[in-house]
Design a protein around this motif. Structure first.
Motif, PDB file in Angstrom:
ATOM      1  N   ASP A   8      11.281  -7.456  14.630  1.00 42.56           N
ATOM      2  CA  ASP A   8      11.984  -6.585  15.574  1.00 42.56           C
ATOM      3  C   ASP A   8      11.878  -7.142  16.994  1.00 42.56           C
ATOM      4  N   HIS A   9      10.698  -7.657  17.322  1.00 38.19           N
ATOM      5  CA  HIS A   9      10.485  -8.235  18.650  1.00 38.19           C
ATOM      6  C   HIS A   9      11.408  -9.442  18.865  1.00 38.19           C
ATOM      7  N   ALA A  56      16.185  -7.262  33.811  1.00 35.63           N
ATOM      8  CA  ALA A  56      14.984  -7.917  34.339  1.00 35.63           C
ATOM      9  C   ALA A  56      13.731  -7.173  33.889  1.00 35.63           C
ATOM     10  N   THR A  57      13.805  -5.840  33.894  1.00 35.38           N
ATOM     11  CA  THR A  57      12.677  -5.032  33.406  1.00 35.38           C
ATOM     12  C   THR A  57      12.424  -5.301  31.931  1.00 35.38           C
ATOM     13  N   THR A  58      13.512  -5.455  31.170  1.00 37.14           N
ATOM     14  CA  THR A  58      13.381  -5.758  29.747  1.00 37.14           C
ATOM     15  C   THR A  58      12.685  -7.094  29.525  1.00 37.14           C
ATOM     16  N   GLU A  59      13.011  -8.076  30.352  1.00 38.43           N
ATOM     17  CA  GLU A  59      12.362  -9.383  30.230  1.00 38.43           C
ATOM     18  C   GLU A  59      10.856  -9.271  30.448  1.00 38.43           C
ATOM     19  N   VAL A  60      10.457  -8.447  31.407  1.00 41.09           N
ATOM     20  CA  VAL A  60       9.027  -8.228  31.655  1.00 41.09           C
ATOM     21  C   VAL A  60       8.379  -7.596  30.434  1.00 41.09           C
ATOM     22  N   ALA A  61       9.038  -6.574  29.871  1.00 41.52           N
ATOM     23  CA  ALA A  61       8.495  -5.888  28.697  1.00 41.52           C
ATOM     24  C   ALA A  61       8.375  -6.825  27.499  1.00 41.52           C
ATOM     25  N   PHE A  64       5.737 -10.039  28.742  1.00 37.69           N
ATOM     26  CA  PHE A  64       4.469  -9.886  29.457  1.00 37.69           C
ATOM     27  C   PHE A  64       3.701  -8.606  29.106  1.00 37.69           C
ATOM     28  N   THR A  65       4.185  -7.810  28.156  1.00 38.86           N
ATOM     29  CA  THR A  65       3.460  -6.591  27.772  1.00 38.86           C
ATOM     30  C   THR A  65       3.243  -6.573  26.265  1.00 38.86           C
ATOM     31  N   PRO A  66       2.158  -5.937  25.794  1.00 38.77           N
ATOM     32  CA  PRO A  66       1.898  -5.855  24.350  1.00 38.77           C
ATOM     33  C   PRO A  66       3.000  -5.083  23.623  1.00 38.77           C
ATOM     34  N   ILE A  67       3.293  -5.500  22.402  1.00 37.79           N
ATOM     35  CA  ILE A  67       4.339  -4.854  21.613  1.00 37.79           C
ATOM     36  C   ILE A  67       4.026  -3.384  21.362  1.00 37.79           C
ATOM     37  N   GLY A  70       3.221   1.587  25.365  1.00 36.82           N
ATOM     38  CA  GLY A  70       4.240   2.602  25.615  1.00 36.82           C
ATOM     39  C   GLY A  70       5.374   2.069  26.469  1.00 36.82           C
ATOM     40  N   PHE A  71       5.054   1.204  27.418  1.00 35.21           N
ATOM     41  CA  PHE A  71       6.093   0.616  28.277  1.00 35.21           C
ATOM     42  C   PHE A  71       7.084  -0.194  27.452  1.00 35.21           C
ATOM     43  N   TYR A  72       6.571  -0.990  26.525  1.00 33.46           N
ATOM     44  CA  TYR A  72       7.438  -1.802  25.664  1.00 33.46           C
ATOM     45  C   TYR A  72       8.353  -0.910  24.835  1.00 33.46           C
ATOM     46  N   ARG A  73       7.776   0.107  24.196  1.00 41.98           N
ATOM     47  CA  ARG A  73       8.581   0.985  23.338  1.00 41.98           C
ATOM     48  C   ARG A  73       9.647   1.721  24.142  1.00 41.98           C
ATOM     49  N   THR A  74       9.274   2.183  25.330  1.00 45.98           N
ATOM     50  CA  THR A  74      10.235   2.926  26.152  1.00 45.98           C
ATOM     51  C   THR A  74      11.386   2.047  26.596  1.00 45.98           C
ATOM     52  N   VAL A  75      11.074   0.857  27.092  1.00 44.17           N
ATOM     53  CA  VAL A  75      12.109  -0.039  27.614  1.00 44.17           C
ATOM     54  C   VAL A  75      13.057  -0.501  26.505  1.00 44.17           C
ATOM     55  N   THR A  76      12.503  -0.873  25.344  1.00 44.56           N
ATOM     56  CA  THR A  76      13.353  -1.388  24.273  1.00 44.56           C
ATOM     57  C   THR A  76      14.247  -0.294  23.684  1.00 44.56           C
ATOM     58  N   ARG A  77      13.734   0.909  23.553  1.00 45.03           N
ATOM     59  CA  ARG A  77      14.565   1.986  23.017  1.00 45.03           C
ATOM     60  C   ARG A  77      15.592   2.464  24.043  1.00 45.03           C
TER      61      ARG A  77
END
Length: 349
Positions: A8-9, A56-61, A64-67, A70-77
């Motif tokens: 998924d990543h 750009a925020t998505t690229e950071v998520a 540079f953030t663990p899968i 919460g930040f990763y899950r929020t940004v990707t969804r």
């Protein structure tokens, strides 16, 4: 909660690349083929700025953030919703339902199905059809008789794609869940919930082959046979289960992992070559064990454990390290129990 897989990543990274490609191509197509001097560009530049900020925020998520964060899950969804509204805006700016960019709708449906399977696919399809109707009314000037066949087939292909794509993704998800269940059955001990002896061997082999610094601690429940004889095997199972739980909650996954080695014996792999650090984590578990009171009917009892621990020397193989820790455990059991013995150190109560 939907579990994030490595595949998924990778798909999210692919979607991010597609977004950047579409951002550039859409900007080029709009400015060169659809923009006229009588139109204001302020809305277009505003939408472009929002898109770039989100991407750009998505690229950071993504990088540079663990899968699991919460930040990763929020940004990707959030990306599914951003894709949908971007699609509506792009179609509105590029000649409505005649737009050459209309196939972007299929990417939105696929993205929704990635997280919400069949339900997500069908909801996304429905929302795209609603947006399509909105575009027809706002940009195309309403449904015209001559355009009805085109609209009909657009709706039909969207529904078929959403339905069939949703089923395929749902089947893949079900297969993934079933595969995970079977893998856990093969790797986890059913009673304690800890990883089993097979997993222990695999983790040891991986740690040694990757030259990761490790410390191995072997532990055994003192007088476990007497517990079974006096209180019964169900009480013994309860002791094993509770000790497994205490080990699981005492050792952070980033710093080590506990295993049921066999019978009443447990193994702990610490991801460190520091005796002080391993001892500190051991004492976290020991304090919880000393505070634990087991009850059986009207009786109450506590248990103790003996441990042997060895730091892995450079070049030491898996068998040699296990043998060293197991030998120290045997010495701890035969010389008083309820203690931890380190190689070339005194026992620590």
């Amino acid at each position: 909660m939907v579990k994030i897989r490595k595949s998924d990543h990778i798909l999210e990274i692919a979607y991010s690349c597609v977004r950047w490609f579409l951002l550039v191509t859409t900007t080029y197509v709009y400015l060169n083929y659809y923009y006229s001097a009588s139109q204001s560009l302020s809305l277009f530049w505003s939408m472009l700025a929002v898109a770039i900020l989100y991407m750009a925020t998505t690229e950071v998520a993504l990088h540079f953030t663990p899968i699991a964060s919460g930040f990763y899950r929020t940004v990707t969804r959030l990306g599914v919703f951003m894709d949908y509204f971007s699609f509506i805006a792009i179609i509105a700016l590029t000649d409505g339902t005649h737009s050459p960019l209309l196939p972007i709708a299929y990417l939105v449906i696929l993205h929704a199905s990635l997280y919400w399977s069949f339900r997500g696919s069908m909801v996304a399809t429905g929302m795209i059809i609603i947006g399509y109707c909105f575009i027809v009314d706002l940009v195309d000037g309403g449904f015209r008789i001559d355009d009805l066949p085109r609209h009909f087939f657009n709706f039909a292909f969207l529904l078929m794609f959403g339905f069939i794509g949703g089923i395929l993704v749902a089947r893949e998800r079900k297969h993934f869940v079933e595969k995970g269940i079977f893998e856990n059955l093969a790797k986890q001990d059913y009673l304690t919930g800890l990883y089993n002896h097979r997993s222990f061997q695999e983790h040891m082999r991986e740690a040694i082959s990757s030259k990761q610094p490790i410390t191995l601690m072997m532990g055994d429940i003192d007088y476990f046979k007497q517990i079974n004889d006096r209180y019964g095997h169900q009480a013994g199972d309860t002791v094993l289960r509770e000790i497994g739980s205490l080990l699981e909650t005492s050792i952070p996954s980033s710093q080590g992992r506990a295993f049921r080695y066999g019978g009443e014996e447990f193994a702990i792999i610490f991801y460190t070559d520091s005796q002080d650090k391993a001892t500190e984590l051991y004492h976290v578990f020991l304090d919880k064990l000393r505070a634990k009171v087991f009850e059986h009917g009207k009786d109450a009892f506590q248990v103790t454990m003996s441990f042997g621990a060895a730091l892995r020397d450079r070049g030491q193989g898996k068998s040699e390290l296990v043998a060293a820790a197991d030998k120290l455990l045997y010495e701890a059991k035969t010389h008083g129990k309820n203690q931890l013995l380190w190689a070339r150190t005194e026992g620590m109560k």
